[in-house]
Design a protein around this motif. Structure first.
Motif, PDB file in Angstrom:
ATOM      1  N   VAL A  82      -9.224   8.719  -6.158  1.00 18.92           N
ATOM      2  CA  VAL A  82      -8.049   8.077  -6.754  1.00 18.92           C
ATOM      3  C   VAL A  82      -8.334   6.615  -7.101  1.00 18.92           C
ATOM      4  O   VAL A  82      -7.964   6.128  -8.163  1.00 18.92           O
ATOM      5  N   PHE A  83      -9.033   5.911  -6.199  1.00 19.24           N
ATOM      6  CA  PHE A  83      -9.254   4.475  -6.377  1.00 19.24           C
ATOM      7  C   PHE A  83     -10.702   4.132  -6.715  1.00 19.24           C
ATOM      8  O   PHE A  83     -11.140   3.018  -6.494  1.00 19.24           O
ATOM      9  N   LYS A  84     -11.452   5.093  -7.274  1.00 22.86           N
ATOM     10  CA  LYS A  84     -12.882   4.874  -7.500  1.00 22.86           C
ATOM     11  C   LYS A  84     -13.173   3.693  -8.420  1.00 22.86           C
ATOM     12  O   LYS A  84     -14.190   3.043  -8.272  1.00 22.86           O
ATOM     13  N   ASN A  85     -12.287   3.379  -9.326  1.00 23.15           N
ATOM     14  CA  ASN A  85     -12.494   2.241 -10.227  1.00 23.15           C
ATOM     15  C   ASN A  85     -11.622   1.042  -9.867  1.00 23.15           C
ATOM     16  O   ASN A  85     -11.489   0.115 -10.667  1.00 23.15           O
ATOM     17  N   SER A  86     -11.013   1.076  -8.692  1.00 20.31           N
ATOM     18  CA  SER A  86     -10.107   0.007  -8.270  1.00 20.31           C
ATOM     19  C   SER A  86     -10.357  -0.356  -6.810  1.00 20.31           C
ATOM     20  O   SER A  86      -9.570  -0.003  -5.928  1.00 20.31           O
ATOM     21  N   PRO A  87     -11.456  -1.076  -6.522  1.00 18.68           N
ATOM     22  CA  PRO A  87     -11.762  -1.390  -5.124  1.00 18.68           C
ATOM     23  C   PRO A  87     -10.677  -2.202  -4.425  1.00 18.68           C
ATOM     24  O   PRO A  87     -10.449  -2.015  -3.226  1.00 18.68           O
ATOM     25  N   GLU A  88      -9.964  -3.057  -5.171  1.00 18.89           N
ATOM     26  CA  GLU A  88      -8.904  -3.841  -4.539  1.00 18.89           C
ATOM     27  C   GLU A  88      -7.735  -2.950  -4.121  1.00 18.89           C
ATOM     28  O   GLU A  88      -7.149  -3.144  -3.058  1.00 18.89           O
ATOM     29  N   LEU A  89      -7.420  -1.944  -4.935  1.00 21.28           N
ATOM     30  CA  LEU A  89      -6.363  -1.001  -4.553  1.00 21.28           C
ATOM     31  C   LEU A  89      -6.824  -0.096  -3.408  1.00 21.28           C
ATOM     32  O   LEU A  89      -6.012   0.272  -2.554  1.00 21.28           O
ATOM     33  N   LEU A  90      -8.102   0.232  -3.366  1.00 30.63           N
ATOM     34  CA  LEU A  90      -8.625   1.027  -2.243  1.00 30.63           C
ATOM     35  C   LEU A  90      -8.453   0.267  -0.938  1.00 30.63           C
ATOM     36  O   LEU A  90      -8.083   0.850   0.088  1.00 30.63           O
ATOM     37  N   GLU A  91      -8.674  -1.049  -0.944  1.00 35.06           N
ATOM     38  CA  GLU A  91      -8.480  -1.857   0.269  1.00 35.06           C
ATOM     39  C   GLU A  91      -7.014  -1.880   0.688  1.00 35.06           C
ATOM     40  O   GLU A  91      -6.700  -1.785   1.870  1.00 35.06           O
ATOM     41  N   ILE A  92      -6.108  -2.007  -0.269  1.00 34.48           N
ATOM     42  CA  ILE A  92      -4.667  -1.964   0.038  1.00 34.48           C
ATOM     43  C   ILE A  92      -4.318  -0.594   0.611  1.00 34.48           C
ATOM     44  O   ILE A  92      -3.584  -0.484   1.593  1.00 34.48           O
ATOM     45  N   HIS A  93      -4.867   0.453  -0.004  1.00 31.37           N
ATOM     46  CA  HIS A  93      -4.647   1.816   0.498  1.00 31.37           C
ATOM     47  C   HIS A  93      -5.120   1.933   1.946  1.00 31.37           C
ATOM     48  O   HIS A  93      -4.397   2.477   2.793  1.00 31.37           O
ATOM     49  N   LYS A  94      -6.306   1.445   2.244  1.00 29.13           N
ATOM     50  CA  LYS A  94      -6.853   1.534   3.610  1.00 29.13           C
ATOM     51  C   LYS A  94      -5.952   0.810   4.603  1.00 29.13           C
ATOM     52  O   LYS A  94      -5.711   1.308   5.708  1.00 29.13           O
ATOM     53  N   ARG A  95      -5.455  -0.370   4.226  1.00 22.64           N
ATOM     54  CA  ARG A  95      -4.530  -1.100   5.113  1.00 22.64           C
ATOM     55  C   ARG A  95      -3.252  -0.294   5.340  1.00 22.64           C
ATOM     56  O   ARG A  95      -2.719  -0.246   6.451  1.00 22.64           O
ATOM     57  N   THR A  96      -2.773   0.341   4.289  1.00 19.77           N
ATOM     58  CA  THR A  96      -1.561   1.154   4.391  1.00 19.77           C
ATOM     59  C   THR A  96      -1.783   2.340   5.325  1.00 19.77           C
ATOM     60  O   THR A  96      -0.917   2.664   6.157  1.00 19.77           O
ATOM     61  N   ILE A  97      -2.938   2.965   5.243  1.00 20.49           N
ATOM     62  CA  ILE A  97      -3.259   4.094   6.118  1.00 20.49           C
ATOM     63  C   ILE A  97      -3.367   3.617   7.570  1.00 20.49           C
ATOM     64  O   ILE A  97      -2.931   4.317   8.496  1.00 20.49           O
ATOM     65  N   LEU A  98      -3.904   2.421   7.792  1.00 21.85           N
ATOM     66  CA  LEU A  98      -3.954   1.877   9.153  1.00 21.85           C
ATOM     67  C   LEU A  98      -2.545   1.681   9.716  1.00 21.85           C
ATOM     68  O   LEU A  98      -2.289   1.957  10.888  1.00 21.85           O
ATOM     69  N   ILE A  99      -1.636   1.204   8.878  1.00 25.40           N
ATOM     70  CA  ILE A  99      -0.240   1.044   9.306  1.00 25.40           C
ATOM     71  C   ILE A  99       0.343   2.416   9.647  1.00 25.40           C
ATOM     72  O   ILE A  99       0.981   2.593  10.678  1.00 25.40           O
ATOM     73  N   ARG A 100       0.090   3.403   8.799  1.00 27.92           N
ATOM     74  CA  ARG A 100       0.563   4.768   9.058  1.00 27.92           C
ATOM     75  C   ARG A 100      -0.002   5.286  10.376  1.00 27.92           C
ATOM     76  O   ARG A 100       0.712   5.871  11.174  1.00 27.92           O
ATOM     77  N   ASN A 101      -1.279   5.053  10.614  1.00 25.19           N
ATOM     78  CA  ASN A 101      -1.894   5.531  11.850  1.00 25.19           C
ATOM     79  C   ASN A 101      -1.267   4.875  13.077  1.00 25.19           C
ATOM     80  O   ASN A 101      -1.085   5.523  14.093  1.00 25.19           O
ATOM     81  N   SER A 102      -0.921   3.599  12.971  1.00 29.25           N
ATOM     82  CA  SER A 102      -0.288   2.938  14.120  1.00 29.25           C
ATOM     83  C   SER A 102       1.119   3.489  14.351  1.00 29.25           C
ATOM     84  O   SER A 102       1.570   3.601  15.481  1.00 29.25           O
ATOM     85  N   LEU A 103       1.822   3.878  13.279  1.00 21.98           N
ATOM     86  CA  LEU A 103       3.150   4.467  13.427  1.00 21.98           C
ATOM     87  C   LEU A 103       3.075   5.810  14.135  1.00 21.98           C
ATOM     88  O   LEU A 103       3.868   6.110  15.022  1.00 21.98           O
ATOM     89  N   VAL A 104       2.121   6.633  13.740  1.00 23.68           N
ATOM     90  CA  VAL A 104       2.015   7.980  14.293  1.00 23.68           C
ATOM     91  C   VAL A 104       1.354   7.963  15.667  1.00 23.68           C
ATOM     92  O   VAL A 104       1.809   8.610  16.594  1.00 23.68           O
ATOM     93  N   ALA A 105       0.294   7.181  15.817  1.00 21.27           N
ATOM     94  CA  ALA A 105      -0.476   7.188  17.061  1.00 21.27           C
ATOM     95  C   ALA A 105       0.225   6.456  18.191  1.00 21.27           C
ATOM     96  O   ALA A 105      -0.086   6.664  19.348  1.00 21.27           O
ATOM     97  N   HIS A 106       1.155   5.591  17.868  1.00 22.40           N
ATOM     98  CA  HIS A 106       1.809   4.788  18.900  1.00 22.40           C
ATOM     99  C   HIS A 106       3.286   5.127  19.011  1.00 22.40           C
ATOM    100  O   HIS A 106       4.137   4.255  19.060  1.00 22.40           O
ATOM    101  N   ASN A 107       3.581   6.414  19.015  1.00 21.59           N
ATOM    102  CA  ASN A 107       4.954   6.894  19.180  1.00 21.59           C
ATOM    103  C   ASN A 107       5.939   6.255  18.212  1.00 21.59           C
ATOM    104  O   ASN A 107       7.043   5.877  18.590  1.00 21.59           O
TER     105      ASN A 107
END
Length: 189
Positions: A82-107
């Motif tokens: 999805v973000f192969k030509n947009s490294p800056e959006l890939l970084e935003i995506h990764k940060r968003t996934i980290l936020i999601r993981n903290s929501l799910v992993a930390h009750n």
């Protein structure tokens, strides 16, 4: 209609259905983003801040579910594609996934909320109190989320168009993807 053509159409319908599911998840995330913009436009009381954080949690989970690997059926996106030509959006995506993981992993604990217990002396007594510090997402963070959601939607939309073209080539009849399939890119904040 010949049986083979019907089977072919059913096969493409199933493939399109997966894309529609992704589209609706992205639309839900966009609607959350729009609601957050409305809340942030005014002065917030404590209840509105809690509501805003709940909407933010829903936004993050709706968006991230499009990239989840844990579905019983194949309804997911590959962030590298999805973000192969947009490294800056890939970084935003990764940060968003980290936020999601903290929501799910930390009750369900939102990374934007710090909760602690304080023991404070007042008069002759000690009082045990819950102390919460809230950090609302910045307008820049919301803008970044809008960008990754829109980019993801465009990727899904292109996949739907390619599927439609494939079906059209197979059956020799026009196939049109309607705009009602969840055109979230025009609903952003």
């Amino acid at each position: 209609m010949p049986n083979s053509e019907r089977e072919l159409i059913d096969e493409y319908r199933r493939k399109m259905q997966n894309q529609v599911i992704l589209t609706f998840r992205l639309r839900r995330a966009t609607l959350c983003l729009t609601q957050m913009g409305k809340y942030l436009a005014g002065n917030l009381d404590v209840v509105q801040v809690e509501m805003l954080l709940a909407i933010y949690d829903a936004l993050i989970i709706s968006y991230a579910s499009c990239f989840s690997q844990n579905h019983g059926h194949r309804v997911n996106l590959d962030a590298k594609k999805v973000f192969k030509n947009s490294p800056e959006l890939l970084e935003i995506h990764k940060r968003t996934i980290l936020i999601r993981n903290s929501l799910v992993a930390h009750n369900g604990q939102n990374a934007s909320v710090e909760e602690d217990v304080a023991i404070l002396q007042r008069d002759e007594c000690y009082h045990v109190e819950l102390v919460s510090k809230l950090r609302l997402p910045t307008s820049r963070e919301l803008s970044d989320l809008n960008d990754v959601i829109g980019h993801s939607y465009e990727h899904v939309r292109a996949r739907m168009e390619r599927l439609a073209m494939g079906l059209e080539n197979e059956i020799g009849k026009p196939v049109i993807v309607s705009q009602e399939m969840g055109d979230v890119s025009k609903q952003g904040t």
